[in-house]
Scaffold this motif. Structure first.
Motif, PDB file in Angstrom:
ATOM      1  N   VAL A   6       5.457  10.498   1.007  1.00  7.48           N
ATOM      2  CA  VAL A   6       6.502  11.018   1.811  1.00  7.48           C
ATOM      3  C   VAL A   6       7.550   9.791   2.217  1.00  7.48           C
ATOM      4  N   THR A   7       8.663   9.241   2.195  1.00 10.58           N
ATOM      5  CA  THR A   7       9.259   8.662   2.463  1.00 10.58           C
ATOM      6  C   THR A   7      10.549   8.628   3.290  1.00 10.58           C
ATOM      7  N   ILE A   8      10.801   8.456   4.292  1.00 12.10           N
ATOM      8  CA  ILE A   8      11.589   9.078   5.230  1.00 12.10           C
ATOM      9  C   ILE A   8      12.852   8.484   5.635  1.00 12.10           C
ATOM     10  N   GLY A   9      13.809   8.625   5.332  1.00 11.02           N
ATOM     11  CA  GLY A   9      15.619   8.151   5.935  1.00 11.02           C
ATOM     12  C   GLY A   9      16.571   8.838   5.084  1.00 11.02           C
ATOM     13  N   ASP A  10      17.359   9.087   5.827  1.00  8.05           N
ATOM     14  CA  ASP A  10      18.349  10.011   5.137  1.00  8.05           C
ATOM     15  C   ASP A  10      19.245   8.996   3.992  1.00  8.05           C
ATOM     16  N   GLU A  11      19.526   7.701   4.825  1.00  7.26           N
ATOM     17  CA  GLU A  11      20.086   7.403   3.419  1.00  7.26           C
ATOM     18  C   GLU A  11      19.282   7.367   2.153  1.00  7.26           C
ATOM     19  N   LEU A  12      18.152   7.367   1.962  1.00 12.23           N
ATOM     20  CA  LEU A  12      17.256   7.497   0.648  1.00 12.23           C
ATOM     21  C   LEU A  12      17.972   9.078   0.552  1.00 12.23           C
ATOM     22  N   LEU A  13      18.404  10.376   0.790  1.00 13.84           N
ATOM     23  CA  LEU A  13      18.566  11.595   0.035  1.00 13.84           C
ATOM     24  C   LEU A  13      20.340  11.232   0.100  1.00 13.84           C
ATOM     25  N   THR A  17      19.867   4.174  -0.352  1.00 14.38           N
ATOM     26  CA  THR A  17      18.685   3.064  -0.337  1.00 14.38           C
ATOM     27  C   THR A  17      17.793   3.680  -1.931  1.00 14.38           C
ATOM     28  N   VAL A  18      17.892   3.300  -2.822  1.00 16.27           N
ATOM     29  CA  VAL A  18      17.218   3.560  -3.128  1.00 16.27           C
ATOM     30  C   VAL A  18      15.100   3.560  -3.752  1.00 16.27           C
ATOM     31  N   ASP A  19      14.446   4.528  -3.708  1.00 17.16           N
ATOM     32  CA  ASP A  19      13.005   4.901  -2.787  1.00 17.16           C
ATOM     33  C   ASP A  19      12.521   3.624  -3.865  1.00 17.16           C
ATOM     34  N   THR A  20      12.403   2.322  -3.404  1.00 14.54           N
ATOM     35  CA  THR A  20      11.709   1.395  -4.167  1.00 14.54           C
ATOM     36  C   THR A  20      10.149   1.223  -2.931  1.00 14.54           C
ATOM     37  N   ASN A  21      10.065   1.507  -2.127  1.00 13.76           N
ATOM     38  CA  ASN A  21       8.501   1.885  -1.412  1.00 13.76           C
ATOM     39  C   ASN A  21       7.543   2.668  -2.497  1.00 13.76           C
ATOM     40  N   ALA A  22       8.222   4.104  -2.344  1.00 11.26           N
ATOM     41  CA  ALA A  22       6.979   4.905  -3.060  1.00 11.26           C
ATOM     42  C   ALA A  22       6.918   4.451  -4.272  1.00 11.26           C
ATOM     43  N   THR A  65       3.118   7.521   5.106  1.00  9.08           N
ATOM     44  CA  THR A  65       4.851   7.512   4.661  1.00  9.08           C
ATOM     45  C   THR A  65       4.974   6.617   4.840  1.00  9.08           C
ATOM     46  N   THR A  66       6.308   6.245   4.525  1.00  9.67           N
ATOM     47  CA  THR A  66       7.437   5.055   5.016  1.00  9.67           C
ATOM     48  C   THR A  66       8.274   5.199   5.684  1.00  9.67           C
ATOM     49  N   GLY A  67       9.020   4.800   6.910  1.00  6.24           N
ATOM     50  CA  GLY A  67       9.833   4.298   7.525  1.00  6.24           C
ATOM     51  C   GLY A  67      10.134   5.336   8.437  1.00  6.24           C
ATOM     52  N   GLY A  68      11.323   5.384   9.350  1.00  5.29           N
ATOM     53  CA  GLY A  68      11.154   5.936  10.638  1.00  5.29           C
ATOM     54  C   GLY A  68      10.421   5.232  12.062  1.00  5.29           C
ATOM     55  N   LEU A  69       9.697   4.365  11.631  1.00  6.71           N
ATOM     56  CA  LEU A  69       8.849   3.848  13.266  1.00  6.71           C
ATOM     57  C   LEU A  69       9.819   2.887  13.566  1.00  6.71           C
ATOM     58  N   GLY A  70      10.602   2.439  13.764  1.00  6.90           N
ATOM     59  CA  GLY A  70      11.359   1.726  14.357  1.00  6.90           C
ATOM     60  C   GLY A  70      11.511   2.263  15.483  1.00  6.90           C
ATOM     61  N   PRO A  71      12.784   1.460  16.521  1.00  7.10           N
ATOM     62  CA  PRO A  71      13.186   2.353  17.598  1.00  7.10           C
ATOM     63  C   PRO A  71      14.331   1.772  18.029  1.00  7.10           C
ATOM     64  N   THR A  72      15.266   2.742  16.687  1.00  2.00           N
ATOM     65  CA  THR A  72      16.114   3.799  16.972  1.00  2.00           C
ATOM     66  C   THR A  72      15.876   4.967  17.150  1.00  2.00           C
ATOM     67  N   THR A 135       8.677  -5.681  14.748  1.00  2.00           N
ATOM     68  CA  THR A 135       7.960  -4.962  15.322  1.00  2.00           C
ATOM     69  C   THR A 135       7.154  -3.606  15.235  1.00  2.00           C
ATOM     70  N   ALA A 136       7.520  -3.068  14.606  1.00  4.75           N
ATOM     71  CA  ALA A 136       6.779  -1.658  14.118  1.00  4.75           C
ATOM     72  C   ALA A 136       5.818  -1.364  14.288  1.00  4.75           C
ATOM     73  N   PRO A 137       4.248  -1.485  14.621  1.00  6.59           N
ATOM     74  CA  PRO A 137       3.317  -1.670  14.022  1.00  6.59           C
ATOM     75  C   PRO A 137       3.225  -0.332  13.181  1.00  6.59           C
ATOM     76  N   PRO A 153       6.332   1.159   7.755  1.00  5.74           N
ATOM     77  CA  PRO A 153       7.492   0.944   8.183  1.00  5.74           C
ATOM     78  C   PRO A 153       8.750   1.150   6.745  1.00  5.74           C
ATOM     79  N   GLY A 154       9.765   1.282   6.864  1.00  4.10           N
ATOM     80  CA  GLY A 154      10.628   1.678   6.246  1.00  4.10           C
ATOM     81  C   GLY A 154      11.042  -0.079   5.463  1.00  4.10           C
ATOM     82  N   VAL A 155      10.853  -0.953   5.495  1.00  2.00           N
ATOM     83  CA  VAL A 155      11.516  -2.067   5.727  1.00  2.00           C
ATOM     84  C   VAL A 155      10.128  -2.200   4.195  1.00  2.00           C
ATOM     85  N   PRO A 156      11.199  -2.945   3.196  1.00  4.06           N
ATOM     86  CA  PRO A 156      10.098  -3.080   2.647  1.00  4.06           C
ATOM     87  C   PRO A 156       9.175  -4.522   2.667  1.00  4.06           C
ATOM     88  N   ARG A 157      10.139  -5.286   2.715  1.00  5.95           N
ATOM     89  CA  ARG A 157       8.749  -6.525   3.148  1.00  5.95           C
ATOM     90  C   ARG A 157       7.688  -6.470   3.871  1.00  5.95           C
TER      91      ARG A 157
HETATM   92  P1  ATP Z   1      13.025  -1.177  11.902  1.00  2.78           P
HETATM   93  O1  ATP Z   1      11.762  -1.053  12.675  1.00  2.78           O
HETATM   94  O2  ATP Z   1      13.245  -1.916  10.797  1.00  2.78           O
HETATM   95  O3  ATP Z   1      13.471   0.105  12.407  1.00  2.78           O
HETATM   96  P2  ATP Z   1      11.863   1.494  10.146  1.00  2.78           P
HETATM   97  O4  ATP Z   1      10.224   1.695   9.669  1.00  2.78           O
HETATM   98  O5  ATP Z   1      11.942   2.723  11.191  1.00  2.78           O
HETATM   99  O6  ATP Z   1      11.567  -0.236  10.445  1.00  2.78           O
HETATM  100  P3  ATP Z   1      13.247   3.059   8.383  1.00  2.78           P
HETATM  101  O7  ATP Z   1      14.281   2.448   9.935  1.00  2.78           O
HETATM  102  O8  ATP Z   1      13.574   4.335   8.231  1.00  2.78           O
HETATM  103  O9  ATP Z   1      12.325   2.280   8.497  1.00  2.78           O
HETATM  104  O10 ATP Z   1      14.328   1.842   7.274  1.00  2.78           O
HETATM  105  C1  ATP Z   1      14.459   0.468   7.375  1.00  2.78           C
HETATM  106  C2  ATP Z   1      15.704  -0.424   5.987  1.00  2.78           C
HETATM  107  O11 ATP Z   1      14.350  -0.014   5.035  1.00  2.78           O
HETATM  108  C3  ATP Z   1      16.090   0.898   5.434  1.00  2.78           C
HETATM  109  O12 ATP Z   1      17.896   0.551   6.300  1.00  2.78           O
HETATM  110  C4  ATP Z   1      16.239   0.756   3.696  1.00  2.78           C
HETATM  111  O13 ATP Z   1      17.314  -0.569   4.067  1.00  2.78           O
HETATM  112  C5  ATP Z   1      15.100   0.519   3.653  1.00  2.78           C
HETATM  113  N1  ATP Z   1      13.919   1.622   3.297  1.00  2.78           N
HETATM  114  C6  ATP Z   1      13.424   2.720   3.932  1.00  2.78           C
HETATM  115  N2  ATP Z   1      12.806   3.261   3.422  1.00  2.78           N
HETATM  116  C7  ATP Z   1      12.887   2.745   2.298  1.00  2.78           C
HETATM  117  C8  ATP Z   1      12.258   2.841   0.908  1.00  2.78           C
HETATM  118  N3  ATP Z   1      11.521   4.078   0.202  1.00  2.78           N
HETATM  119  N4  ATP Z   1      12.762   2.539  -0.070  1.00  2.78           N
HETATM  120  C9  ATP Z   1      13.295   1.387  -0.211  1.00  2.78           C
HETATM  121  N5  ATP Z   1      13.946   1.300   1.090  1.00  2.78           N
HETATM  122  C10 ATP Z   1      13.812   1.556   1.993  1.00  2.78           C
END
Ligand code: ATP
Ligand code: MG
Length: 416
Positions: A6-13, A17-22, A65-72, A135-137, A153-157
């Motif tokens: 499950v990849t999470i993020g408005d920008e994916l929808l 952002t292209v869903d390279t994580n999945a 899941t990936t994404g949505g773990l950050g501080p915002t 920082t997001a574990p 985390p969502g950040v690919p690296r």
């Molecule tokens: P952060 O701690 O940086 O907020 P996060 O876990 O909250 O990390 P997101 O805020 O969801 O992650 O995404 C951070 C960035 O990572 C996005 O702006 C986007 O560029 C990239 N990203 C997120 N999800 C994906 C995905 N599925 N595939 C590729 N890039 C992604």
């Protein structure tokens, strides 16, 4: 073993952002024999996250899941999944410490924004994956029935590191995957200068079955990739069957095949030149530096590649490359005569053993009946002496890329 993603993020929808994580996760899991029967993407919406994860748990009992773990504030993966598991969130001091240490390490001035510490809030009973690049574990949450969710985390690296260092080892240990278990492995044979349908016909019976594998055909701007995938075999078996199948395909394709997997044609050309101690230069009109860029993108190219000239205006073709004005007038800038003169001119100007030239009509404008968009002449002078006319299709970017690839291929074939 099956896992859902499950990849999470408005920008994916939204498609920004292209869903390279999945894709990355699926490839890595395939390597250890874990298959992905289902995958979904949801927006930054707690209810949608919970629903996607719940469905995944119902179907396979295992979700990444990936994404949505950050501080915002749009990062709500943790609370949504904590609620799904019926766990409360608590402040984990070790995570707060790691956040402070990272802040100090980055030598940022000022106080840490308080919002960072929401990342130290984690669901009870969760295990923590350290994040070496942010920082997001990451988190691992498992219920009494052994159903689990791994949150990355969502950040690919950051995601890639955590997957490799924490999650994959855990999955290998859990599933007994690895050397003895079944894996999914692929091999790609790269071909160029041959259309997909011609390639398919050329393979004959191998086109649909080679060593029991069904090849997939992936046409692209650089050529056609033939991908073989082995499923349900051990790593050892998979590698040997892929070796045999790849050899059969390569033999059938003959000189159209130039490499495997991530092989780049420019690297092949550099290798061929290097082994003969040839120095290479380029003269480019319609590709405007693409050929030089392809070559210099390869590490270590400097011992082969001398440089080049972007001879876009005819004045540059004349003054820098010494292309005679009467030649341009008689045959036109897009002609075999001018391409050959450019190739000769770049060797005369820069020295070296081999010059390659490209001149053509990339479009969308500038085409005529005799010289339509997509007409490109490529020429080599020196260690390879050749001149070829190409009729390329596609938009401006594609014509330029196909022209650069064809020019590299002419050198590969000439030296091969
Ligand atoms: P952060 O701690 O940086 O907020 P996060 O876990 O909250 O990390 P997101 O805020 O969801 O992650 O995404 C951070 C960035 O990572 C996005 O702006 C986007 O560029 C990239 N990203 C997120 N999800 C994906 C995905 N599925 N595939 C590729 N890039 C992604
Ligand atoms: Mg975020």
């Amino acid at each position: 073993v099956k896992v859902e993603i499950v990849t999470i993020g408005d920008e994916l929808l939204l498609g920004f952002t292209v869903d390279t994580n999945a894709a990355h996760i699926a490839r890595e899991l395939g390597e250890i024999g874990v298959s992905i029967p289902w995958r979904s993407s949801v927006g930054d919406n707690a209810q949608a996250v919970a629903e996607a994860v719940r469905n995944g748990l119902d179907r396979t009992g295992a979700v990444i899941t990936t994404g949505g773990l950050g501080p915002t504030s749009d990062d709500l993966t943790k609370p949504a999944i904590a609620e799904l598991f019926g766990r409360e969130m608590y402040h984990e001091e070790s995570v707060a410490d790691a956040i402070r240490a990272r802040w100090a390490g980055l030598r940022r001035s000022g106080k840490i924004p308080e919002s960072n510490f929401t990342q130290a809030l984690i669901p009870r009973g969760a295990e923590i994956f350290a994040n070496d690049h942010g920082t997001a574990p990451g988190l691992w949450l498992e219920d009494e029935r052994g159903r689990w969710v791994a949150m990355l985390p969502g950040v690919p690296r950051e995601m890639r590191e955590m997957l490799a260092n924490a999650l994959l080892p855990r999955l290998i240990a859990r599933t007994g995957a690895g050397e003895e278990g079944a894996v999914i492995r692929s091999r790609t044979i790269r071909a160029t200068g041959i259309p997909e349908s011609t390639l398919f016909n050329r393979l004959g019976p191998l086109a649909t079955n080679v060593e029991g594998l069904a090849p997939a055909y992936l046409p692209g701007i650089e050529g056609v990739d033939v991908r073989l995938t082995s499923q349900g075999r051990t790593a050892l078996e998979a590698d040997s069957i892929l070796d045999r199948a790849a050899t059969a395909i390569r033999n059938a394709l003959g000189s159209y095949a130039y490499g495997e997997d991530n092989d780049d044609l420019a690297a092949k050309v550099l290798d061929l030149c290097r082994s003969r101690r040839f120095k290479l230069s380029v003269a480019e009109s319609c590709t405007g530096g693409l050929l030089g860029a392809r070559l210099t993108a390869i590490p270590g190219s400097s011992d082969v590649f001398i440089g080049g000239v972007i001879a876009y205006d005819n004045a540059v073709k004349r003054s820098v490359l010494g292309v005679p004005q009467p030649l341009i007038e008689q045959y036109g800038a897009v002609s075999g005569e001018v391409a050959s003169a450019m190739a000769r001119g770049i060797v005369d100007t820069l020295g070296g053993d081999l010059g390659v030239a490209v001149t053509g009509v990339a479009g969308p404008g500038g085409g005529t009946r005799e010289k339509p968009v997509g007409l490109v002449w490529i020429a080599a002078h020196g260690a390879v002496n050749e001149c070829r006319e190409l009729r390329l299709f596609g938009d401006r970017a594609e014509v330029r890329q196909r022209a650069a690839q064809a020019a590299l291929d002419m050198v590969r074939r000439g030296l091969g």
